[in-house]
Design an enzyme around this catalytic site. Structure first.
Site, PDB file in Angstrom:
ATOM      1  N   ASN A  45       1.159  -1.326   0.101  1.00  0.00           N
ATOM      2  CA  ASN A  45       0.070  -0.360   0.299  1.00  0.00           C
ATOM      3  C   ASN A  45       0.761   1.075  -0.060  1.00  0.00           C
ATOM      4  O   ASN A  45       0.190   2.277  -0.423  1.00  0.00           O
ATOM      5  CB  ASN A  45      -0.742  -0.050   1.360  1.00  0.00           C
ATOM      6  CG  ASN A  45      -0.146  -0.109   2.904  1.00  0.00           C
ATOM      7  OD1 ASN A  45       1.028   0.200   2.757  1.00  0.00           O
ATOM      8  ND2 ASN A  45      -1.172   0.379   3.457  1.00  0.00           N
ATOM      9  N   HIS A 138      15.896  28.575  -0.202  1.00  0.00           N
ATOM     10  CA  HIS A 138      14.736  29.739  -0.867  1.00  0.00           C
ATOM     11  C   HIS A 138      15.312  30.754  -0.678  1.00  0.00           C
ATOM     12  O   HIS A 138      15.142  31.838  -0.851  1.00  0.00           O
ATOM     13  CB  HIS A 138      14.012  28.978  -1.135  1.00  0.00           C
ATOM     14  CG  HIS A 138      12.724  30.125  -2.221  1.00  0.00           C
ATOM     15  ND1 HIS A 138      13.777  29.685  -3.347  1.00  0.00           N
ATOM     16  CD2 HIS A 138      11.783  30.837  -2.221  1.00  0.00           C
ATOM     17  CE1 HIS A 138      12.811  31.286  -4.330  1.00  0.00           C
ATOM     18  NE2 HIS A 138      11.647  31.380  -3.622  1.00  0.00           N
ATOM     19  N   LYS A 202      10.668  41.919 -13.586  1.00  0.00           N
ATOM     20  CA  LYS A 202       9.638  40.839 -14.250  1.00  0.00           C
ATOM     21  C   LYS A 202       8.612  41.140 -13.271  1.00  0.00           C
ATOM     22  O   LYS A 202       8.185  41.721 -12.457  1.00  0.00           O
ATOM     23  CB  LYS A 202      10.123  39.492 -14.227  1.00  0.00           C
ATOM     24  CG  LYS A 202       9.967  38.726 -12.538  1.00  0.00           C
ATOM     25  CD  LYS A 202      10.972  37.584 -12.563  1.00  0.00           C
ATOM     26  CE  LYS A 202      10.314  36.579 -11.718  1.00  0.00           C
ATOM     27  NZ  LYS A 202      10.861  35.513 -10.654  1.00  0.00           N
ATOM     28  N   ARG A 204       4.658  38.806 -12.520  1.00  0.00           N
ATOM     29  CA  ARG A 204       4.715  37.106 -12.103  1.00  0.00           C
ATOM     30  C   ARG A 204       2.789  37.252 -11.786  1.00  0.00           C
ATOM     31  O   ARG A 204       2.339  38.442 -10.668  1.00  0.00           O
ATOM     32  CB  ARG A 204       5.146  36.046 -11.013  1.00  0.00           C
ATOM     33  CG  ARG A 204       4.363  34.982 -10.525  1.00  0.00           C
ATOM     34  CD  ARG A 204       5.505  34.318  -9.736  1.00  0.00           C
ATOM     35  NE  ARG A 204       6.935  34.350  -9.398  1.00  0.00           N
ATOM     36  CZ  ARG A 204       8.042  33.266  -9.891  1.00  0.00           C
ATOM     37  NH1 ARG A 204       6.727  32.469 -10.898  1.00  0.00           N
ATOM     38  NH2 ARG A 204       9.101  33.575  -9.244  1.00  0.00           N
ATOM     39  N   ASP A 230      20.582  32.267  -9.988  1.00  0.00           N
ATOM     40  CA  ASP A 230      19.672  31.494  -9.279  1.00  0.00           C
ATOM     41  C   ASP A 230      19.306  30.376  -8.274  1.00  0.00           C
ATOM     42  O   ASP A 230      20.908  30.096  -8.408  1.00  0.00           O
ATOM     43  CB  ASP A 230      17.765  31.029 -10.125  1.00  0.00           C
ATOM     44  CG  ASP A 230      17.194  31.946  -9.745  1.00  0.00           C
ATOM     45  OD1 ASP A 230      16.854  31.865  -8.142  1.00  0.00           O
ATOM     46  OD2 ASP A 230      15.893  31.693 -10.403  1.00  0.00           O
ATOM     47  N   GLY A 236      12.119  26.225 -15.548  1.00  0.00           N
ATOM     48  CA  GLY A 236      13.374  27.074 -17.041  1.00  0.00           C
ATOM     49  C   GLY A 236      12.553  28.419 -17.299  1.00  0.00           C
ATOM     50  O   GLY A 236      13.111  28.941 -18.011  1.00  0.00           O
ATOM     51  N   THR A 238      11.506  31.189 -16.397  1.00  0.00           N
ATOM     52  CA  THR A 238      11.847  32.863 -15.476  1.00  0.00           C
ATOM     53  C   THR A 238      13.622  32.921 -16.479  1.00  0.00           C
ATOM     54  O   THR A 238      13.496  34.161 -16.726  1.00  0.00           O
ATOM     55  CB  THR A 238      11.802  32.343 -13.693  1.00  0.00           C
ATOM     56  OG1 THR A 238      10.357  31.891 -13.454  1.00  0.00           O
ATOM     57  CG2 THR A 238      12.684  33.562 -13.244  1.00  0.00           C
TER      58      THR A 238
END
Length: 326
Positions: A45, A138, A202, A204, A230, A236, A238
């Site tokens: 499972n 990040h 940029k 978003r 980055d 990929g 951006t």
């Protein structure tokens, strides 16, 4: 770096999940210590079972796991390994996450959203981890999500050394793909002899993930070799958009440098065809054959992880690995 003394060998034990065996072998080789043998399997499972084949009582345990897809399976495996070590009386447990899962979910953008990066830290703590080693989070504040020491390592030194060696620093410009990475770009610029900076402005749509509209470049890039940096490249989009903006602004060669090559489809195709001369990544995540392309260079993060493990184990200074500049 001093070799690990013979009488300490029995205390340091290295454990690895199944997500990235190649990296585990490289770290093991760098340390000169074998991976602890284990049984790991799934029940019908999907439940994960892990058992270590040697006593772990009183050891200083380092548990390495990488997080490619299926990320949730590998996270659960690492938590189960940590729990097994805690119940096997390991003295100290350090979770090594070269790529921290859910790091992009580090704050609420709108109401009724989770902060999943904090949840991952809580899960590690509850499972029994005393310490975390990770690479290029990040956002830096994720360090504060874990109630214990976090060794936040950086691949920038290794990546910047590669750029310096292969492209020199005379005509370099460091480019951030967005305004949020400018601070990191400044550190890169310092590492490359005070190279000038630029960034791509940029927009978003917060309602549409993985889609970015790149606008224009701020800074002088004309005729320069641009190092576009980055922390991670996922699909990929951006970064490919940023290369186009730089080329349109008259940039010379564009080099992309990233720590985490997530490379979700169609990243390989985009990066191969975006016009970048070279894409440099580390192997914090496994970059499988279908994710590779002609202009990709992969550097091993294993030496950095091994040096960090050694410093932690010997109660040395992890900061010294950054020449005191961490």
């Amino acid at each position: 770096m001093s070799a690990l003394s013979a009488d300490n060998h029995k205390n340091l034990m290295l454990f690895a999940g199944r997500a990235h065996p190649e990296l585990a072998e490289q770290v093991s080789k760098e340390l000169g210590i074998g991976l602890t043998p284990q049984t790991a399997r799934e029940f019908a499972n999907g439940e994960i079972f892990v058992r270590f084949e040697e006593s772990v009582r009183g050891c200083d345990a380092f548990v390495l796991q990488s997080f490619p897809a299926p990320l949730n399976q590998w996270l659960m495996e690492q938590l189960i390994m940590i729990d097994a070590l805690k119940r096997g009386s390991a003295k100290r447990i350090t979770a090594i996450l070269p790529f921290y899962p859910y790091a992009r979910q580090d704050k609420k953008h709108r109401g009724r959203e989770p902060i999943s990066a904090r949840l991952v830290a809580d899960l590690l703590k509850t499972a029994g981890a005393d310490r975390i080693i990770t690479v290029d989070l990040h956002t830096d504040q994720i360090q504060g999500f874990f109630d214990g020491p976090v060794d936040h390592m950086h691949a920038q030194g290794q990546l910047a050394d590669y750029v310096r060696e292969h492209y020199g620093t005379d005509n370099i410009c460091v480019v951030s793909p967005d305004a949020g990475r400018v601070k990191v770009a400044e550190k890169w610029a310092d590492a490359l002899d005070g190279a000038p900076l630029a960034f791509v402005h940029k927009t978003r749509d917060p309602l549409v993930p993985n889609q970015v509209k790149s606008n224009r470049v701020v800074g002088d890039v004309e005729g320069r070799t641009c190092v576009l940096i980055d922390d991670m490249i996922d699909t990929g989009g951006t970064i490919a958009g940023a290369v186009k903006v730089l080329k349109d602004a008259g940039a010379g060669d564009v080099i992309i440098a990233t720590t985490h090559g997530v490379f979700s489809d169609p990243a390989a195709e985009r990066l191969a065809n975006c016009g970048a001369k070279e894409v440099i990544a580390t192997n914090t995540l496994p970059i499988t054959e279908e994710k590779q392309f002609a202009n990709l260079t992969v550097l091993s993060i294993a030496p950095l992880l091994a040096r960090t493990i050694r410093e932690v184990f010997e109660n040395g200074s992890v900061t010294s690995l950054f020449n005191g500049s961490a």
